[in-house]
Motif scaffolding. Structure first.
Motif, short mmCIF file in Angstrom:
data_model
loop_
_atom_site.label_atom_id
_atom_site.label_comp_id
_atom_site.label_asym_id
_atom_site.label_seq_id
_atom_site.Cartn_x
_atom_site.Cartn_y
_atom_site.Cartn_z
N MET A 190 -29.33 49.77 -0.17
CA MET A 190 -28.70 48.71 -0.98
C MET A 190 -27.73 47.90 -0.13
O MET A 190 -26.88 48.45 0.56
N ILE A 191 -27.88 46.59 -0.18
CA ILE A 191 -26.98 45.68 0.53
C ILE A 191 -26.07 45.02 -0.51
O ILE A 191 -26.54 44.56 -1.55
N ILE A 192 -24.79 44.97 -0.20
CA ILE A 192 -23.81 44.34 -1.09
C ILE A 192 -23.29 43.07 -0.43
O ILE A 192 -22.82 43.11 0.71
N PHE A 193 -23.38 41.95 -1.15
CA PHE A 193 -22.75 40.70 -0.71
C PHE A 193 -21.48 40.52 -1.53
O PHE A 193 -21.55 40.44 -2.76
N ALA A 194 -20.33 40.48 -0.87
CA ALA A 194 -19.05 40.43 -1.58
C ALA A 194 -18.37 39.08 -1.41
O ALA A 194 -18.32 38.53 -0.31
N VAL A 195 -17.86 38.55 -2.53
CA VAL A 195 -17.15 37.27 -2.52
C VAL A 195 -16.05 37.34 -3.57
O VAL A 195 -16.18 38.07 -4.56
N THR A 196 -14.98 36.60 -3.39
CA THR A 196 -13.81 36.73 -4.27
C THR A 196 -14.01 36.04 -5.62
O THR A 196 -13.89 36.66 -6.67
N ARG A 197 -14.31 34.75 -5.61
CA ARG A 197 -14.24 33.94 -6.84
C ARG A 197 -15.59 33.80 -7.54
O ARG A 197 -16.63 33.69 -6.89
N SER A 198 -15.52 33.75 -8.86
CA SER A 198 -16.72 33.45 -9.66
C SER A 198 -16.47 32.28 -10.61
O SER A 198 -17.35 31.91 -11.38
N ASP A 199 -15.27 31.68 -10.53
CA ASP A 199 -14.95 30.57 -11.43
C ASP A 199 -15.44 29.23 -10.90
O ASP A 199 -15.19 28.18 -11.49
#
Length: 371
Positions: A1-10
């Motif tokens: 499993m690869i996780i792509f992480a990012v802070t904002r979703s707004d």
């Protein structure tokens, strides 16, 4: 499993689009990856993930602003989640997620890649925050297996602030929008030139500078139309400014545009005014549709433009200089086609998606093979 992480979703900005491009570049099936992001189910990026059928994990404590309590809760959330699923790779984007996710993956010895879309300290003029961010980057920069910088500028900035990156690659962003060519319409004095700026309506961008520049030209030139694509907290303020400057009828606010392809196909010139950037995705999208580009000289932005060849570079915040660049096209509309061909050539030779895809695949393989 690869996780792509990012802070904002707004919001859906260049970083979010970049993640979609990574997924396409690696040819991942839907069960091979997830997107980890802060925010809540009602935010626009979450809605897009749902539309595309992409699995995601919401971390409600992950926020852009510094908050000791929320940041500690985020760290606990990340460590517990990563312990439970043991991802094969965590690929991190954006400043806050970049700091907290790197801490957790380093602690758990999970392979990770950190893509630097502009340094965290570039976005603030607050001396204390800059000091904190610079020293955090000095401490954390080599906790990832690989660092990817999206511009030459960011590498030089790292050297300037003594951030000693050991394992890195410079890979400029690209655009995966399928090229279908720009709508060919004869430029004439009877047709308004269509200027477009695709950017969030927030403090990072400088829509005010663009509006002031056009207002200086409004009396002399009538053959133009300006479109702003994007949402954000400054929308009402900017609409009010168009009234104040007397150009309300010449400017349209399109909000968030899903079909960016159609917008760019029907535009003549791309403008981007910013206070800071990494390497803006929207500029590459504009090049891929053969648009001349007028861009501010901040951070890595200017690496996509050869000044006076496929467009113009102007000093950040200098609306007088920007007005001169805009006026060049209003006075010389026949130059648009020439600079358009050069923009397309630069895209195909330097920033084409197949070039980006190959470099990303090589970077990915280098990390996975060293596990």
């Amino acid at each position: 499993m690869i996780i792509f992480a990012v802070t904002r979703s707004d919001t859906i900005g260049g970083v979010h689009t970049h993640i979609f491009d990574l997924i396409k570049s690696l040819n991942l099936s839907v069960d091979e990856y997830k997107v980890l992001v802060g925010g809540n189910d009602e935010n626009i990026f979450i809605q897009r993930l749902n539309e595309l059928g992409i699995n995601y994990i919401l971390c409600p404590y992950l926020k852009r602003e510094i908050s000791l309590i929320d940041d500690l809760k985020t760290l606990k959330f990340l460590i517990n989640y990563f312990l439970r699923i043991r991802p094969s790779l965590v690929w991190t984007h954006s400043s806050k997620a970049g700091i907290l996710v790197r801490l957790s993956t380093f602690f758990l010895r999970i392979p990770s890649i950190f893509t630097i879309h502009g340094w965290s300290f570039s976005s603030t003029r607050n001396f204390i925050l800059r000091f904190i961010y610079i020293n955090l980057e000095r401490m954390l920069i080599n906790t990832s297996n690989l660092n990817i910088l999206v511009s030459e500028y960011d590498y030089l900035l790292a050297k300037k602030f003594k951030i000693r990156i050991k394992n890195y690659r410079i890979i400029h962003n690209s655009s995966s929008i399928k090229l279908e060519g720009k709508n060919s319409q004869n430029i004439s004095v009877n047709k308004p030139l269509r200027f477009v700026m695709v950017a969030r309506l927030d403090k990072q961008k400088d829509h005010e500078c663009v509006l002031k520049a056009f207002s200086l030209l409004a009396k002399k030139y009538k053959n133009w139309k300006l479109s702003f694509a994007g949402e954000g907290p400054l929308k009402n303020k900017l609409i009010g400014l168009t009234n104040k400057l007397g150009i309300y009828e010449k400017v349209e606010f399109l909000g968030h545009v899903k079909n960016i392809k159609n917008l760019l196909q029907n535009s003549d010139i791309f403008v981007l005014a910013s206070h800071w950037e990494g390497f803006p995705m929207t500029t590459i999208e504009a090049l891929s549709f053969g648009l001349p580009v007028i861009i501010s000289d901040v951070c890595g932005s200017k690496e996509a433009v050869i000044d006076e060849i496929n467009g113009f570079i102007f000093q950040e915040g200098n609306f007088l200089e920007l007005a001169n660049k805009i006026e060049f096209f209003l006075k010389n509309p026949k130059q648009i086609e020439k600079k358009s061909m050069l923009s397309l050539r630069i895209y195909k030779n330097i920033f084409a998606f197949n070039i980006f895809k190959e470099k990303i695949q090589q970077a990915f393989n280098s990390v996975m093979s060293s596990k």
